[in-house]
Design an enzyme around this catalytic site. Sequence first.
Site, PDB file in Angstrom:
ATOM      1  N   TYR A 144      38.488  24.764  30.978  1.00 43.61           N
ATOM      2  CA  TYR A 144      38.472  24.404  32.532  1.00 43.61           C
ATOM      3  C   TYR A 144      38.943  23.131  32.601  1.00 43.61           C
ATOM      4  CZ  TYR A 144      36.266  23.672  36.878  1.00 43.61           C
ATOM      5  OH  TYR A 144      36.010  23.400  38.318  1.00 43.61           O
TER       6      TYR A 144
ATOM      7  N   ASP B 128      43.875  38.949  44.571  1.00 44.25           N
ATOM      8  CA  ASP B 128      43.697  38.348  43.404  1.00 44.25           C
ATOM      9  C   ASP B 128      45.041  37.601  43.108  1.00 44.25           C
ATOM     10  OD1 ASP B 128      43.770  37.519  40.699  1.00 44.25           O
ATOM     11  OD2 ASP B 128      42.972  39.580  40.016  1.00 44.25           O
ATOM     12  N   VAL B 129      44.725  36.360  42.999  1.00 46.55           N
ATOM     13  CA  VAL B 129      45.755  35.466  42.912  1.00 46.55           C
ATOM     14  C   VAL B 129      46.550  35.301  41.808  1.00 46.55           C
ATOM     15  CG1 VAL B 129      44.839  33.458  44.395  1.00 46.55           C
ATOM     16  CG2 VAL B 129      44.422  33.630  42.046  1.00 46.55           C
TER      17      VAL B 129
END
Length: 255
Positions: free
Chosen positions: A152, A62-63
Site C-alpha cells: 500500500y 473495474d479500473v
Amino acid sequence: MADTTSTALVTGAASGIGRAVAARLAADGARVVCADANAVGLDETISAIERAGGSAAAVVLDVTDRDAVARLVGSADLDGLDRVALCAGIYRATPVDAFSIDDYRRVLEVNLTSSVALLVALVPRLRAAEAPRAVTVSSIHSQFAEAGSSAYAVSKAGLVAATKALAVELAGDGILVNSIAPGFIDTPMAVLEDGTNEHDTAGFRSVYVEHGKLPLGRPGTPEEVAAAASFLLSPDNGYITGHVLVVDGGLTATF
Ligand code: NAP
C-alpha cells in the site's frame, strides 16, 4: 441545479471518499460521471446525488480492465470533461510472514498503475477543456510506515511521484494535477476483517486520541476530504499544481 458546463469523472464513487467527492462536485454544479466496480454502491451514490438535485451517471468499471477503461474514455458520457478525481483504491496487508505477491501486485495495479493509465488516457479530453484539473487520492502512507503496509505504501508513494511528474509534464497544457493525502478517514476501508472499525479499537484510541498523536483527536470524514478535492478541482485553484494536500487532522505535523 446542475451546471452542465462542467463534467467530472470520479472513480471509487460507490463508497467512502469517492462517494463524498462525487456528491460534492455535483453540489458544486458539475455533471458527475461516477465510476466504480461496485454496482450497488454506485446506485446509492447516484440516488443520493439526484435526491439533492444534482446530475450524475453511473459507469460500472473495474479500473484495471483496460478495454473497459478505453470504452469509458471514448464514451459520450465524458464529453466536456474538465475535472477528474481518482479515488478508487484498495488496502491489502502484505506482512513479511504472510506475504502474497498476488496481493502485492493487485494493490499496485489498482492504486498506482490503473490510476495513472486512466489519467493519461484522459489527457486528450482534458487538453480540450477550459480549466482542466485532476486529483489523485494518495495517502499519508506515502510518508509514514505501518507494519504490513509495504504494498500500500509503495502504491501511494508511487502515485504521489506520478502526480508530480504528470503535473510538470501537463503544465504547458494548462492541466493542473494534484494529490490529496488523507490520514485516518472514517470509510468502509477502516473496517477490519472482523467487522470492527479500526478507529474504534482500544489501540487506535490510546495512541491517536488519548496520547495526542492525532492533534485534532478524531478521524476525518469523507466530506472533509471532498472539500479539499472540490477546491483543487475548481477554477479557484489557479496556481497550485504538483502539490500534495495532506488532510489528516495534523497527524503528519507531529512527525
Ligand atoms: P472505500 O470506502 O473502500 O472506497 C473505495 C472504492 O473503490 C470502493 O467502492 C471500491 O469498490 C472501489 N474500487 C476498489 N477497487 C476498484 C477497481 N479495481 N475498480 C473500480 N473501483 C474499485 O475506501 P475509501 O476509504 O473511500 O478510499 C478511497 C481512496 O482513499 C483510496 O484510494 C484509499 O486508498 C484512499 N485513502 C483512504 C484512507 C482512509 O482512511 N479511508 C486514507 C488514506 C487514503 P469495492 O468496495 O467493490 O472494493
